[in-house]
Motif scaffolding. Structure first.
Motif: not given
Length: 592
Positions: A538-549, A558-563, A587-592
């Motif tokens: 989840h830390k990796a996904f947050d970094c890639l999708v949100k640019g945080t952590g 930053v890649y908001p649409n990472l599948r 977690y993925l559902n919570g990203l929208g």
């Protein structure tokens, strides 16, 4: 014989104007009866100048026009399969000085009729019964000597079609379209009493696919679109169906996806999982594995796990029914080819063609959505001198690219294509690409790259296996070791930002779209070397999708649409009490 005498003879031959009662309507079995598909299905004499014209017409947008010349009466005809000892009604709307309608080869009494109607369409009708051994008849229209052009339209041969392939099919009916976001699902009714090999789907007048079943999925892009469908067999193509129109608006947000492999052909310590018992958290189910009969044959076989090896395995019928149930929920079920023990080398065109044939047979047998390419080991390599990413020459790579493109063309836009290479075959190409780069005679490091490059527009998902890997150099020039967030961020960023290969800035691996990329992970500590905890993923996904952590590695964007995420495997996830699928799905559902 002059025309006045011809008219008298014709009336006597027909027994006056009283016609037999028409049989009950069954179906129009004439091909292209309104000439909407130009002259498809019809054969016209060479000097007649026959063509489909837009005016004058009786119905639809086109009609036949032909002109007698010299001793040529401008006859247009087609042969139609019929049933023996059966009743038929033949009719046509015609316009011209003298226009004839007839049928021959009936096995009983051939029929013909005519009219003179130079200024308006008039209907001609005849009925007939086929002989006891008649399986086809020839229907025709023609004009008469020196009488100028005639028109014919809406020709109907009413009755039951024969069983042979002596004629093209009739047009499909009932074409309907369902729009879901940017996707269009088409369905239609197959021609009745016609032998059909497949269908052609037309979008805005251009052919976009040739499915073998009466359904097709398309992703046409924004705007209004019009679809038609035709049927074909070895004899030819039918007329196109009535059109249906759709309007595509803005695309919905990306659907985060969980991809899981299902041990469908073997058992191991994780235990067997029935298709019906696959949790709904999984969006893609990859059946593991289709394997070759030999390394170089290209002949892929999928063997269900036998009862002795997999107690509780379901029947083929139950397996297929469960696949349909998953698909009804929007899930995708693919056949995965290769795996650790399934080396596939398409070294020649015969192996390439056999690969296409055998994979298609598996997809068709089980009604699958597509193919996952999980070539490992020595399946892919580069020959000496083959260093141009965009124009590979190594046969095993060239033939794989050709085979995958052929499968994509065969099934159209609905075909799902995914790949699951190891980091060795992709990201390691950043440092080692081309034969001899690491001292070997041939080069495997990065050998998936030309395949991904060639299929980048057709690829649904790439989920590199971020496990069972040694340290890999990232775009920051530093080594990254598996099992933590930084490794997944660095490996994924290479796919999304693109990178030069073997230090050559002109030989670039192009960036993939974020919606084409998922991160590959083992589902449990015993499923693969390089397990990553839920929190680190989840830390990796947050970094890639949100640019945080983000940790030490900072991605290029930053890649908001990472599948989403891929895992080996659904079986190991169940063995581990569903920790992977339940935590990551939430977690993925919570990203929208």
């Amino acid at each position: 014989m002059n025309l006045r005498k011809l008219a008298a003879v014709a009336v006597l031959a027909l027994g006056g104007t009283v016609l037999a009662a028409s049989p009950a309507r069954a179906a129009n079995i004439a091909t292209n009866p309104g000439f909407e598909n130009d002259l498809a299905g019809w054969t016209c004499t060479a000097s007649s100048g026959a063509a489909a014209v837009s005016s004058p017409v009786h119905g639809g947008s086109k009609a036949l026009q032909a002109t007698p010349a010299g001793s040529d009466t401008a006859r247009c005809q087609q042969t139609v399969s019929v049933k023996p000892s059966s009743s038929y009604s033949l009719s046509a709307w015609v316009r011209g000085g003298y226009v004839f309608l007839g049928v021959s080869g009936t096995g009983t009494t051939d029929q013909s009729t005519w009219t003179s109607s130079p200024s308006a369409y008039s209907q001609l009708t005849r009925t007939f019964t086929t002989g006891a051994s008649t399986t086809s008849v020839t229907i025709h229209v023609n004009g008469w000597y020196g009488q100028g052009a005639y028109q014919a339209d809406d020709i109907v041969l009413d009755g039951e079609a024969g069983q042979g392939q002596g004629q093209p099919p009739t047009a499909p009916t009932g074409l309907a379209a369902t729009v879901n976001g940017t996707n269009v699902a088409l369905t239609w009714s197959p021609p009745q009493s016609s032998t059909v090999t497949g269908y052609n789907v037309y979008r805005d007048g251009a052919k976009v696919g040739s499915p073998t079943t009466a359904a097709y999925a398309d992703a046409p892009g924004m705007g209004p679109h019009t679809y038609q469908v035709s049927a074909f067999n070895p004899t030819g193509e039918s007329a196109r169906s009535a059109p249906v129109s759709v309007a595509i608006g803005d695309p919905p947000p990306v659907r985060r996806t969980l991809v899981g492999y299902l041990h469908a052909s073997f058992a191991n310590g994780s235990g067997y999982v029935r298709m019906a018992d696959v949790p709904n958290e999984w969006d893609f189910v990859n059946l593991s594995f289709g394997e070759p009969t030999s390394v170089t044959s290209g002949d892929i076989r999928f063997r269900r796990c036998p009862v002795a090896e997999c107690p509780g395995v379901e029947s083929d019928a139950d397996f297929i029914a469960a696949i349909r149930a998953k698909q009804a929920l929007g899930k995708k079920v693919l056949i995965s080819i290769g795996g650790q023990n399934g080396q596939v080398q398409l070294a020649g065109t015969a192996a390439r063609d056999k690969f296409v044939e055998s994979v298609s047979a598996i997809i068709d047998r089980y009604g699958l959505d597509g193919l996952d390419v999980d070539f490992e080991g020595h399946s892919l390599y580069l020959n000496a001198g083959d260093t141009d990413l965009a124009a590979p020459t190594t046969p095993v790579i060239v033939n794989l690219i050709s085979a995958l493109k052929t499968l994509k063309a065969r099934y159209g836009a609905r075909f799902v294509l995914t790949m699951a290479p190891e980091t060795f075959f992709v990201q390691l190409g950043y440092r080692f690409y081309g034969p001899g780069a690491n001292g070997s005679a041939d080069q495997r490091a990065g050998s998936y790259l030309p395949v991904i490059h060639a299929l980048r527009d057709d690829l649904t998902l790439l989920h590199v296996q971020d496990y069972n890997s040694g340290p890999i150099t990232g775009l920051d020039g530093q080594y990254h070791t598996m099992g933590n967030a930084d490794f997944h961020v660095a490996m994924t960023d290479m796919l999304l930002a693109g990178f030069p290969i073997a230090g050559d800035p002109n030989n670039l691996f192009p960036a993939l779209r974020p919606e084409q990329v998922a991160i590959g992970l083992p589902a449990a500590t015993y499923a693969g070397n390089g397990f990553t905890s839920v929190a680190e993923v989840h830390k990796a996904f947050d970094c890639l999708v949100k640019g945080t952590g983000c940790g030490p590695y900072k991605p290029r964007g930053v890649y908001p649409n990472l599948r989403g995420l891929m895992s080996w495997s659904i079986n190991w996830d169940r063995y581990d009490s569903f920790e992977f699928s339940r935590n990551h799905r939430a977690y993925l559902n919570g990203l929208g």
